[in-house]
Design an enzyme around this catalytic site. Sequence first.
Site, PDB file in Angstrom:
ATOM      1  N   ALA A  75      10.017  -4.340   5.528  1.00 38.12           N
ATOM      2  CA  ALA A  75       9.364  -4.087   6.815  1.00 38.12           C
ATOM      3  C   ALA A  75       9.685  -2.676   7.294  1.00 38.12           C
ATOM      4  O   ALA A  75      10.682  -2.078   6.899  1.00 38.12           O
ATOM      5  CB  ALA A  75       9.830  -5.116   7.846  1.00 38.12           C
TER       6      ALA A  75
ATOM      7  N   LYS B 113       0.844  -1.192   0.000  1.00 43.13           N
ATOM      8  CA  LYS B 113       0.000   0.000   0.000  1.00 43.13           C
ATOM      9  C   LYS B 113       0.879   1.241   0.000  1.00 43.13           C
ATOM     10  O   LYS B 113       1.905   1.297   0.683  1.00 43.13           O
ATOM     11  CB  LYS B 113      -0.876   0.016   1.238  1.00 43.13           C
ATOM     12  CG  LYS B 113      -1.695   1.284   1.453  1.00 43.13           C
ATOM     13  CD  LYS B 113      -1.644   1.779   2.892  1.00 43.13           C
ATOM     14  CE  LYS B 113      -0.317   2.363   3.282  1.00 43.13           C
ATOM     15  NZ  LYS B 113      -0.267   2.914   4.648  1.00 43.13           N
TER      16      LYS B 113
ATOM     17  N   GLY C 295       6.485   1.791   5.779  1.00 46.45           N
ATOM     18  CA  GLY C 295       5.314   2.582   5.418  1.00 46.45           C
ATOM     19  C   GLY C 295       4.531   2.004   4.263  1.00 46.45           C
ATOM     20  O   GLY C 295       3.688   2.685   3.675  1.00 46.45           O
ATOM     21  N   LEU C 296       4.767   0.725   3.934  1.00 46.30           N
ATOM     22  CA  LEU C 296       4.116   0.082   2.794  1.00 46.30           C
ATOM     23  C   LEU C 296       3.044  -0.920   3.221  1.00 46.30           C
ATOM     24  O   LEU C 296       2.491  -1.629   2.386  1.00 46.30           O
ATOM     25  CB  LEU C 296       5.162  -0.617   1.924  1.00 46.30           C
ATOM     26  CG  LEU C 296       6.155   0.312   1.218  1.00 46.30           C
ATOM     27  CD1 LEU C 296       7.321  -0.484   0.628  1.00 46.30           C
ATOM     28  CD2 LEU C 296       5.468   1.123   0.123  1.00 46.30           C
TER      29      LEU C 296
ATOM     30  N   GLY D  82       3.120  -3.779   4.679  1.00 48.62           N
ATOM     31  CA  GLY D  82       3.361  -5.186   4.363  1.00 48.62           C
ATOM     32  C   GLY D  82       2.703  -6.125   5.352  1.00 48.62           C
ATOM     33  O   GLY D  82       2.042  -7.098   4.960  1.00 48.62           O
ATOM     34  N   GLY D  83       2.851  -5.847   6.645  1.00 48.35           N
ATOM     35  CA  GLY D  83       2.246  -6.705   7.663  1.00 48.35           C
ATOM     36  C   GLY D  83       0.731  -6.687   7.604  1.00 48.35           C
ATOM     37  O   GLY D  83       0.071  -7.719   7.747  1.00 48.35           O
ATOM     38  N   SER D  84       0.164  -5.506   7.381  1.00 49.95           N
ATOM     39  CA  SER D  84      -1.293  -5.387   7.292  1.00 49.95           C
ATOM     40  C   SER D  84      -1.831  -6.097   6.055  1.00 49.95           C
ATOM     41  O   SER D  84      -2.898  -6.725   6.097  1.00 49.95           O
ATOM     42  CB  SER D  84      -1.693  -3.906   7.253  1.00 49.95           C
ATOM     43  OG  SER D  84      -1.377  -3.268   8.470  1.00 49.95           O
TER      44      SER D  84
ATOM     45  N   ASP E  63      -4.466  -0.442   8.939  1.00 54.86           N
ATOM     46  CA  ASP E  63      -4.364  -0.563   7.485  1.00 54.86           C
ATOM     47  C   ASP E  63      -5.026  -1.825   6.935  1.00 54.86           C
ATOM     48  O   ASP E  63      -5.152  -1.979   5.724  1.00 54.86           O
ATOM     49  CB  ASP E  63      -2.882  -0.562   7.054  1.00 54.86           C
ATOM     50  CG  ASP E  63      -2.291   0.840   7.004  1.00 54.86           C
ATOM     51  OD1 ASP E  63      -3.035   1.775   6.638  1.00 54.86           O
ATOM     52  OD2 ASP E  63      -1.100   0.995   7.321  1.00 54.86           O
TER      53      ASP E  63
END
Length: 292
Positions: free
Chosen positions: A95, A11, A98-99, A101-103, A136
Site C-alpha cells: 500500500a 501498475k 505508487g503501484l 494496488g487499491g485502484s 488509476d
Amino acid sequence: MNRIILKAKAKVNLSLDVIGIREDGYHEMKMINHSIDLNDVLTFEACDEGIWLTSNEDAIPLDERNLVIKTARKLQSQFNVEQGVKIHLEKRIPAQAGLAGGSSDAAATLKALNTLWQLGLSQSELLAIGVTIGADVPYCLVGGTALVEGIGEKITPIKALQPMTVLVVKPDIDIATPRAFKKLDDSIIENHPDIAAIIELLEDDDYDGLKANLGNVFEAITFTDYPEIAAIKKEMLEQGALAAIMTGSGSTVVGYYRDEELAVRSWQQFRKKYPMCFLSKTEESEGENYVG
C-alpha cells in the site's frame, strides 16, 4: 456463476508527467503505464444480501475507505442490485507505494460484479464508472502498456515492453499522493519527461535510449525529502539494471533487467535491507486475470 476469483495486477509508471491543473482542481497527467505480474487476489462469492470484505492483511480497512467496498456499493446503488457479495482480498501489492494496488482491486471488483450480478455493462461503461472511483482505475481495467492522459480516462495502447525481469523495492516510507501533488504544485519543475520520444523508443525497440529518457516529475521533489529512494535507484543502475525509475508519487523504485540472473543477484542484495522487495515480470496478458 456464484464464485469468481480475479488477479488485480500492479501498475508501474514507465514515465510520468504532470501537465497542469484543470479548473475543476484535478491534475492533467501524461503517463506511460504497464502491468507487472505482482498482484492481489480477490475472491467474490454471491450471497443473499450485504457487502462483506475480509482480508489476509490486518492493516487493510474493511469499510468505505477501501476502494473495493466503495466500488461494490456504488454498483449496488446505481443499478438497484438486491443480491449481496462476500469478498476476500489477499493483499500482495504494498500500500501507498505508487503501484495502484487499491485502484487495481477496484477494477477487479468492477469486472467481477459485472459478471456476478449480471449487469451487462460494456467496457466503455465500466471505464466511465471507474474514473469516478479513482484516476488509476480506468487504466487498471485495460492493463498492458499504454499512454494514459487527462485525469486517467484517456487510454491509448502502445507497443508492449519486451519481456524483462522487474525488481520492485518498496522502502519503509509511505507517501500520501495528495501531499505529493501539493508539493509538486508548489515547486518549479524544470525537467519533464518527453513522453512522445519514449513512445518512439519503444516502437523502435531502442532500450538503450530508454535508460536516458525515462522520467518521473515526482522524483525531483521526492528525492530531496527522501534521499534513500534516490539511493535505491542509483544502486539498481550500478547493479546492472537496464533502467530504473520511481513509480507514481513513490516510494517504490522499479528496476528493469534483461538478464534474469543479474536481477536475482540484485534482489538478493536489496532484500537484506528491504522486506518489501519483489522479483516480477513485465506483463501484458489480461486473459490471465481470471483465476476461476
